[in-house]
Design a protein around this motif. Structure first.
Motif, mmCIF file in Angstrom:
data_model
loop_
_atom_site.group_PDB
_atom_site.id
_atom_site.type_symbol
_atom_site.label_atom_id
_atom_site.label_comp_id
_atom_site.label_asym_id
_atom_site.label_seq_id
_atom_site.Cartn_x
_atom_site.Cartn_y
_atom_site.Cartn_z
ATOM 1 N N GLY A 10 0.789 -1.230 0.000
ATOM 2 C CA GLY A 10 0.000 0.000 0.000
ATOM 3 C C GLY A 10 0.816 1.271 0.000
ATOM 4 O O GLY A 10 0.353 2.314 -0.448
ATOM 5 N N GLY A 11 2.038 1.216 0.516
ATOM 6 C CA GLY A 11 2.846 2.421 0.581
ATOM 7 C C GLY A 11 2.430 3.326 1.721
ATOM 8 O O GLY A 11 1.434 3.092 2.401
ATOM 9 N N LYS A 12 3.198 4.400 1.934
ATOM 10 C CA LYS A 12 2.896 5.323 3.014
ATOM 11 C C LYS A 12 1.734 6.232 2.643
ATOM 12 O O LYS A 12 1.456 6.473 1.471
ATOM 13 C CB LYS A 12 4.143 6.155 3.346
ATOM 14 C CG LYS A 12 5.245 5.336 4.015
ATOM 15 C CD LYS A 12 6.365 6.226 4.520
ATOM 16 C CE LYS A 12 7.397 5.404 5.268
ATOM 17 N NZ LYS A 12 8.491 6.252 5.814
ATOM 18 N N LEU A 13 1.099 6.751 3.672
ATOM 19 C CA LEU A 13 -0.053 7.626 3.477
ATOM 20 C C LEU A 13 0.379 8.915 2.777
ATOM 21 O O LEU A 13 1.319 9.572 3.206
ATOM 22 C CB LEU A 13 -0.658 7.950 4.845
ATOM 23 C CG LEU A 13 -2.038 8.589 4.866
ATOM 24 C CD1 LEU A 13 -3.072 7.623 4.316
ATOM 25 C CD2 LEU A 13 -2.396 8.976 6.295
ATOM 26 N N ASP A 14 -0.321 9.259 1.706
ATOM 27 C CA ASP A 14 -0.061 10.499 0.975
ATOM 28 C C ASP A 14 -1.274 11.409 1.136
ATOM 29 O O ASP A 14 -2.286 11.234 0.459
ATOM 30 C CB ASP A 14 0.185 10.196 -0.508
ATOM 31 C CG ASP A 14 0.511 11.451 -1.310
ATOM 32 O OD1 ASP A 14 0.439 12.566 -0.734
ATOM 33 O OD2 ASP A 14 0.837 11.321 -2.513
ATOM 34 N N PRO A 15 -1.215 12.373 2.080
ATOM 35 C CA PRO A 15 -2.383 13.213 2.371
ATOM 36 C C PRO A 15 -2.954 13.917 1.142
ATOM 37 O O PRO A 15 -4.159 14.190 1.094
ATOM 38 C CB PRO A 15 -1.845 14.221 3.397
ATOM 39 C CG PRO A 15 -0.670 13.544 4.014
ATOM 40 C CD PRO A 15 -0.059 12.721 2.926
ATOM 41 N N SER A 16 -2.112 14.214 0.159
ATOM 42 C CA SER A 16 -2.598 14.940 -1.018
ATOM 43 C C SER A 16 -3.540 14.089 -1.865
ATOM 44 O O SER A 16 -4.282 14.611 -2.697
ATOM 45 C CB SER A 16 -1.414 15.404 -1.871
ATOM 46 O OG SER A 16 -0.741 14.291 -2.441
ATOM 47 N N ARG A 17 -3.514 12.778 -1.649
ATOM 48 C CA ARG A 17 -4.358 11.875 -2.443
ATOM 49 C C ARG A 17 -5.498 11.256 -1.629
ATOM 50 O O ARG A 17 -6.220 10.401 -2.145
ATOM 51 C CB ARG A 17 -3.504 10.751 -3.037
ATOM 52 C CG ARG A 17 -2.418 11.250 -3.967
ATOM 53 C CD ARG A 17 -1.676 10.088 -4.588
ATOM 54 N NE ARG A 17 -0.656 10.540 -5.514
ATOM 55 C CZ ARG A 17 0.111 9.730 -6.248
ATOM 56 N NH1 ARG A 17 -0.048 8.415 -6.151
ATOM 57 N NH2 ARG A 17 1.016 10.214 -7.059
ATOM 58 N N GLU A 18 -5.620 11.648 -0.388
ATOM 59 C CA GLU A 18 -6.620 11.033 0.486
ATOM 60 C C GLU A 18 -7.785 11.963 0.763
ATOM 61 O O GLU A 18 -7.674 13.183 0.610
ATOM 62 C CB GLU A 18 -5.979 10.625 1.820
ATOM 63 C CG GLU A 18 -4.772 9.717 1.683
ATOM 64 C CD GLU A 18 -5.116 8.345 1.130
ATOM 65 O OE1 GLU A 18 -6.321 8.027 1.013
ATOM 66 O OE2 GLU A 18 -4.176 7.581 0.822
ATOM 67 N N GLN A 19 -8.889 11.360 1.199
ATOM 68 C CA GLN A 19 -10.069 12.101 1.623
ATOM 69 C C GLN A 19 -10.323 11.846 3.106
ATOM 70 O O GLN A 19 -10.111 10.737 3.592
ATOM 71 C CB GLN A 19 -11.306 11.657 0.822
ATOM 72 C CG GLN A 19 -11.218 11.935 -0.664
ATOM 73 C CD GLN A 19 -11.232 13.423 -0.978
ATOM 74 O OE1 GLN A 19 -11.916 14.203 -0.314
ATOM 75 N NE2 GLN A 19 -10.472 13.819 -1.990
ATOM 76 N N ALA A 20 -10.764 12.882 3.813
ATOM 77 C CA ALA A 20 -11.155 12.694 5.206
ATOM 78 C C ALA A 20 -12.475 11.924 5.264
ATOM 79 O O ALA A 20 -13.256 11.930 4.308
ATOM 80 C CB ALA A 20 -11.295 14.047 5.894
#
Length: 779
Positions: free
Chosen positions: A683-693
């Motif tokens: 999955g890789g590390k969390l990328d906030p720019s590609r995520e939704q709250a």
């Protein structure tokens, strides 16, 4: 059951007396053991789980005529009761378990005693709005501010007796320090310590004890004075509501939420808070020290490795916690553990018994500070009424144990008889006598010890803390670039049992690197763990360290074993597929299938025979069932040719390319036929720019949390004071799994199978997210 008398009268609730014409119909269903049950007896006070062992094993839900309560003793039943606070009301949690006489009641009335609802005994819909309004000071982020004060107090009190060679830890430290911390947390002036201790004990006896008639008046005076004391302190606080402390926080909240935080509520919480915030911690620490000193091996281990302290605290809370039982009221006719319990029944739920339930805790009576599910205990309760102060207690206990193990590792229990204040629910020794030789105090030879301390973990301990020392017995080359490592216990004793498919985490010395390696030996051999490690060409440091550094006699730390690659032992047919070093877990699975008589075949692929480990051993064990596919001999495994029907399970471990090919073939196989063990997360590390709250609703706790684009669900749960175990935090190990009740999951782990994902009922909180705007979790 409508003809039965109220269960609270103490009379038998069963209508067996109506017909005495037949011995069968007149026989009372209350067993002799149930009739004899007495929670005020010395047997219960000394060891509640042992006292009700018979019930846990044979009669898990029974009626006690002496107490007038139904008694519940098993883990699953008790957790279900905590989970449903509508059917099982907490309203009687602070009710006097022994009604007092008119003289004592008149004394309480003379003080204006009017103890009302608190967070402990309040029903919905009033409870959760108050809990939400007052929770913030209890979160790990805010509790950090109290750590320096707890450390200072702990050191000062140990300083007072360190050179004496003998102490009563309860009298000389374990009551006063938690009480001081509680007063500091609440914002109450630190005065009248001895008086408050007397009041606190009186409150316990008045609520959960059985005071004799001649004691009831004295207890009532103490409780009445306690009530007045709480009121006077609260009045002073109102004059300075901006001061520090949880009660002042509540006063400020009252201005914005007057209908939620009322005057009567604040007065009751002031009194209950003083007791709750210190008595249980004092008792829990006394119980923990007694338990650890009764198990010298465990004591020695935490002295040598303070990183074990957080989980040792959890195991102490599980094995011998300060909360023996809680109470609930059935609001409707209900079944508990298959037993019909009528509406209006009072329940004594023996949480200490649940913590010794073999159905949830393997070898439950064993005291194991490395137990990987110790924090599943219900000592703090569960769900929306779980103890808000649990992490303050954990922090204090960790600091106490750290100070004792660093400065008094040679401490031992003195000869003594342990006594307890008789009551149903809260327990800790009244005195705890310890002794040591002051001449051996480590700080005399090394004063620098006084400046050392380890970081406190505020919250449930991570599985990272559960390291286990082992010694390298042998390192053997078993193929080109592959070594087989045999690990044994330092004392030559047995290692934990494990199931085929399990792995351990090896801490690679001082490198800060930790790597997972599958166990490839015989699970029946409890004398050793064996792993095989390939030197990876693109090594991130782990395999190179193993090959270049390990040697016989070297001491290591490991974690585990843990297993998310289990064999379906009820299966009729299995195909095992391994590529390269992936043979390590697969070899153990094939060995187990052979033992069980399961029809199986084993396929093992490699570049050349010289690079393939364990070949001779596998050939001897499996004979014609072993199929080797060697590239430089022109042999390759044809996955499409495998016969996979609805009775077949395929187990695979190996390089990513091989697993991807198998995944493609599995589309044509019956659902969930393929089980895979991965070497790395994808999955890789969390990328906030590609995520939704998104939001997570915690069904059992009554909370709704926001999970930001830069947060994992696990992060949000921790910040909200919700306990969830974790380890790898990459979606590899499965330890942070929770049940999902509603919502669409974006699965990013490599633990769940395709069919398990499709059910949308489980997720790994360290990496998986929501596809929709909200998930509902069973937490």
């Amino acid at each position: 059951m409508s003809e039965t008398p109220s269960p609270s009268t103490g009379r038998c609730p069963f209508p067996h007396a109506a017909n005495r014409t037949s011995p069968a119909t007149s026989r009372c269903p209350v067993s002799p053991n149930a009739a004899a049950f007495d929670p005020f007896s010395d047997g219960y006070q000394q060891d509640p789980p042992e006292y009700v062992r018979w019930a846990r094993e044979q009669e898990p839900v029974f009626y006690s005529p002496q107490l007038g309560y139904w008694v519940v003793t098993r883990y699953d039943d008790i957790k279900a009761i905590f989970r449903d606070n509508l059917t099982f009301s907490p309203s009687i949690a602070l009710e006097k378990i022994t009604p007092t006489g008119p003289e004592a009641n008149a004394v309480l009335d003379s003080y204006g005693y009017a103890m009302n609802r608190t967070l402990v005994n309040e029903d919905e819909p009033a409870h959760m709005p108050r809990r939400r309004a007052l929770m913030e000071p209890f979160t790990p982020e805010h509790l950090k501010h109290h750590e320096p004060m707890v450390r200072r107090l702990t050191r000062e009190y140990v300083d007072r007796f360190i050179d004496a060679g003998r102490a009563d830890l309860v009298d000389q430290m374990l009551w006063e320090v938690p009480l001081t911390v509680a007063l500091h947390f609440l914002g109450v002036p630190e005065e009248d310590m001895d008086l408050l201790r007397k009041y606190s004990i009186a409150h316990t006896v008045n609520t959960w004890g059985r005071p004799r008639p001649e004691e009831q008046v004295e207890v009532a005076h103490a409780v009445g004075n306690f009530w007045r004391f709480a009121g006077k302190v609260l009045d002073k606080m109102r004059q300075n509501p901006d001061g520090p402390g949880w009660m002042q926080y509540g006063i400020r909240k009252q201005k914005t939420h007057p209908e939620v935080v009322t005057d009567s509520y604040l007065h009751s919480m002031m009194m209950a808070g003083i007791v709750a915030a210190h008595e249980t911690t004092a008792n829990a620490t006394a119980n923990a020290m007694k338990l650890l000193l009764q198990h010298p091996h465990a004591w020695r281990e935490i002295c040598e490795d303070p990183s074990l302290i957080p989980n040792a605290v959890e195991e102490c809370l599980r094995h011998n916690g300060s909360v023996a039982a809680w109470r609930r009221l059935a609001t409707k006719d209900v079944q508990i553990g298959g037993i019909d319990v009528p509406a209006g029944s009072k329940l004594l739920i023996v949480t200490s018994s649940a913590n010794h339930d073999e159905r949830h805790f393997a070898d439950a009576d064993l005291f194991d500070i490395r137990r990987d599910n110790a924090s599943d205990h219900v000592t703090f309760g569960y769900g929306s009424h779980q103890c808000m102060g649990k992490n303050l207690a954990r922090m204090e206990m960790q600091i106490f144990l750290e100070e004792f193990t660093r400065r008094l590792p040679h401490m031992r229990l003195a000869e003594q008889a342990f006594t307890y204040v008789p009551n149903t629910s809260f327990r800790g020794p009244e005195h705890l006598l310890v002794e040591w030789d002051p001449a051996q105090n480590p700080e005399r030879a090394n004063p620098a010890l006084l400046g050392a301390h380890v970081a406190v973990r505020i919250g449930e301990p991570s599985a990272h803390a559960l390291s286990r020392p082992v010694v390298v017995e042998r390192v053997d080359a078993v193929a080109e670039g592959i070594v087989r490592v045999r690990l044994v216990a330092p004392d030559g004793g047995a290692l934990p049992r494990w199931a085929a498919g399990a792995h351990i985490d090896v801490e690679c010395g001082d490198t800060g690197i930790s790597r997972q390696y599958s166990l490839c030996s015989d699970p029946a051999d409890t004398g050793a763990f064996e792993i095989a490690v390939l030197r990876e060409m693109q090594s991130r440091g782990g395999s190179a360290w193993v090959h270049d550094t390990l040697h016989a006699g070297m001491r290591l730390k490991i974690r585990g074993p843990r297993n998310h690659f289990r064999l379906d032992e009820e299966g009729r047919r299995a195909i095992f597929i391994a590529g390269g070093i992936g043979i390590t877990p697969v070899s153990a699975l094939a060995r187990r299938a052979r033992e069980l008589g399961i029809d199986y075949e084993l396929h093992y692929s490699g570049r050349s025979r010289r690079t393939m480990a364990l070949v001779d051993e596998l050939a001897q064990l499996h004979g014609e069932r072993l199929h080797l596919h060697v590239s430089d001999e022109g042999s390759r495994n044809d996955f499409a040719a495998l016969y996979v029907d609805e009775h077949t399970r395929v187990y695979a471990c190996g390089p990513a390319r091989m697993l991807e090919a198998l995944e493609a073939c599995s589309e044509a196989w019956p659902e969930d036929a393929l089980r895979v063990e991965h070497f790395a997360a994808t999955g890789g590390k969390l990328d906030p720019s590609r995520e939704q709250a998104f939001e997570v609703e915690l069904k059992d706790s009554g909370l709704v949390l926001n999970v930001g684009a830069d947060q994992t669900v696990l992060d949000a749960l921790r910040r909200a004071n919700i306990d969830v175990q974790s380890d790898c935090e990459e979606g590899l190990c499965g330890s942070c799994e929770v049940r999902v009740l509603a919502g669409e999951i974006d699965h990013r782990d490599v633990v769940l199978t395709r069919a398990e994902r499709d059910t949308q009922t489980r997720m790994m909180t360290c990496c998986s997210r929501a596809k929709s705007g909200r998930l509902v979790l069973e937490l």
